[in-house]
Write an enzyme that holds these catalytic residues in place. Structure first.
Site: not given
Ligand SMILES: [Mg+2]
Length: 343
Positions: A144, A245
């Protein structure tokens, strides 16, 4: 169809663009089918995520009305997954095998490669975390980025690469950068042999994303798909990789349609959860297992939850998540959820 509300605490609050989330609220969905006089129950999960899907109230309303549609993707996901699970059980096949057959692909895989995720930290801590993931068997690690100054993130990307010279590394900026910074960071990532950078620009900057492609590292879109159709992203040439997703796309069927559309356009598709309960995580696993040669997916999110709907029957070994044996989502492993009154 019946549905029951649940709330699952996270082990620690997760920072998102829409503020920190501390728990995941949703509905466990059950549908019944009659197989030669024998009752078959299919399980689904509708767990809306702020900023990506409808609200919890709208999700509940759609489930109550029994008409979930594209405007209520989490509700549709719950219903569509439960129906698919019931159908797979009726025909005595694993859900992924049924999905693969329905979409004209296959055979489905017995395990799906998954990535580990390393959050924001100092270069030294980042390197330690990456090393730990690789030692525990992951060959793909996502770092990240975007919470620090670009110079500091560059040091982190380099430290991660030094810690894992042979791993596939990815970075995820969650839309944090502007065009100039993104171009510099992608050059740095390319030099360090990163596979791709996820959401280097804000979700709506399709033109900017398209311009970043071709610099030696892939461009992946994630948040962009919350507000833009897959076809629009492909038309804009805005991505090398789509992060799909199922909860946000409205179910396993819609996700496989999207994956197929992407692959037909020469764009890779990976599947990730939306930090869901075990039913939706298994649903995402089966979807991924039905995508031929799927790259490592973001399915290893169970450990982010402090509690769950049921024990997770899909272990991760050597960086891959095994698809449970037995018909539907997990054979008999989720029995207690199918027949809540029995125990
Ligand atoms: Mg992402």
């Amino acid at each position: 169809m019946r549905f029951d509300p649940f709330s699952l605490s996270l082990t620690r609050p997760l920072g998102t663009a829409n503020g920190p989330i501390e728990s995941r609220e949703g509905f466990l969905v059950r549908v019944s089918a009659n197989d030669d006089g024998e009752q078959v129950t299919g399980l689904g999960e509708a767990t809306p995520l702020p900023g990506w899907t409808e609200s919890l109230a709208d999700c509940r309303a759609a489930l109550e009305r029994g008409d979930p549609d594209a405007t209520t993707p989490a509700a549709r996901h719950g219903y569509s997954l439960a129906r698919a699970d019931a159908e797979a059980r009726e025909t005595d096949v694993r859900l992924c095998a049924r999905l693969a057959a329905e979409h004209g692909v296959g055979p489905s895989a017995d395990a799906v490669p998954v990535n580990a995720t390393v959050g924001d930290d100092t270069p030294t801590e980042t390197a330690d975390a990456v090393r730990e993931m690789v030692e525990s068997g992951f060959d793909v690690v996502k770092i990240k980025v975007g919470a620090r100054e670009p110079e500091a993130d560059r040091a982190r990307l380099r430290a991660a690469r030094d810690a894992a010279p042979d791993a596939e590394l990815r970075a995820d900026a969650n839309g944090a950068w502007g065009r100039e910074t993104a171009a510099e960071m992608l050059d740095a990532a390319a030099e360090l042999d990163y596979a791709y950078v996820e959401q280097p620009l804000p979700a709506d900057d399709l033109t900017g994303l398209a311009e970043l492609r071709g610099c030696g590292v892939g461009v992946a879109v994630d948040e962009t798909l919350a507000s833009h159709a897959v076809a629009a992203v492909l038309d804009a040439d805005a991505a090398d990789v789509l992060v799909l997703k199922p909860m946000a796309l409205g179910g396993p069927d819609r996700t496989l349609d999207a994956a197929q559309t992407a692959r037909d356009a020469g764009v890779e598709a990976i599947v990730t959860t939306t930090i869901d309960g075990v039913v939706a995580r298994l649903g995402a696993l089966h979807v991924a297992a039905a995508i031929p040669d799927v790259p490592a997916c973001g399915l290893a999110t169970g450990s982010l939850l402090a509690d769950d709907l049921a024990p997770d029957p899909a272990p991760i070994r050597e960086g891959a998540m095994s698809v449970p044996d037995g018909p539907g989502l997990a054979g008999d492993a989720l029995q207690a959820l199918s027949h809540p009154g029995d125990s």
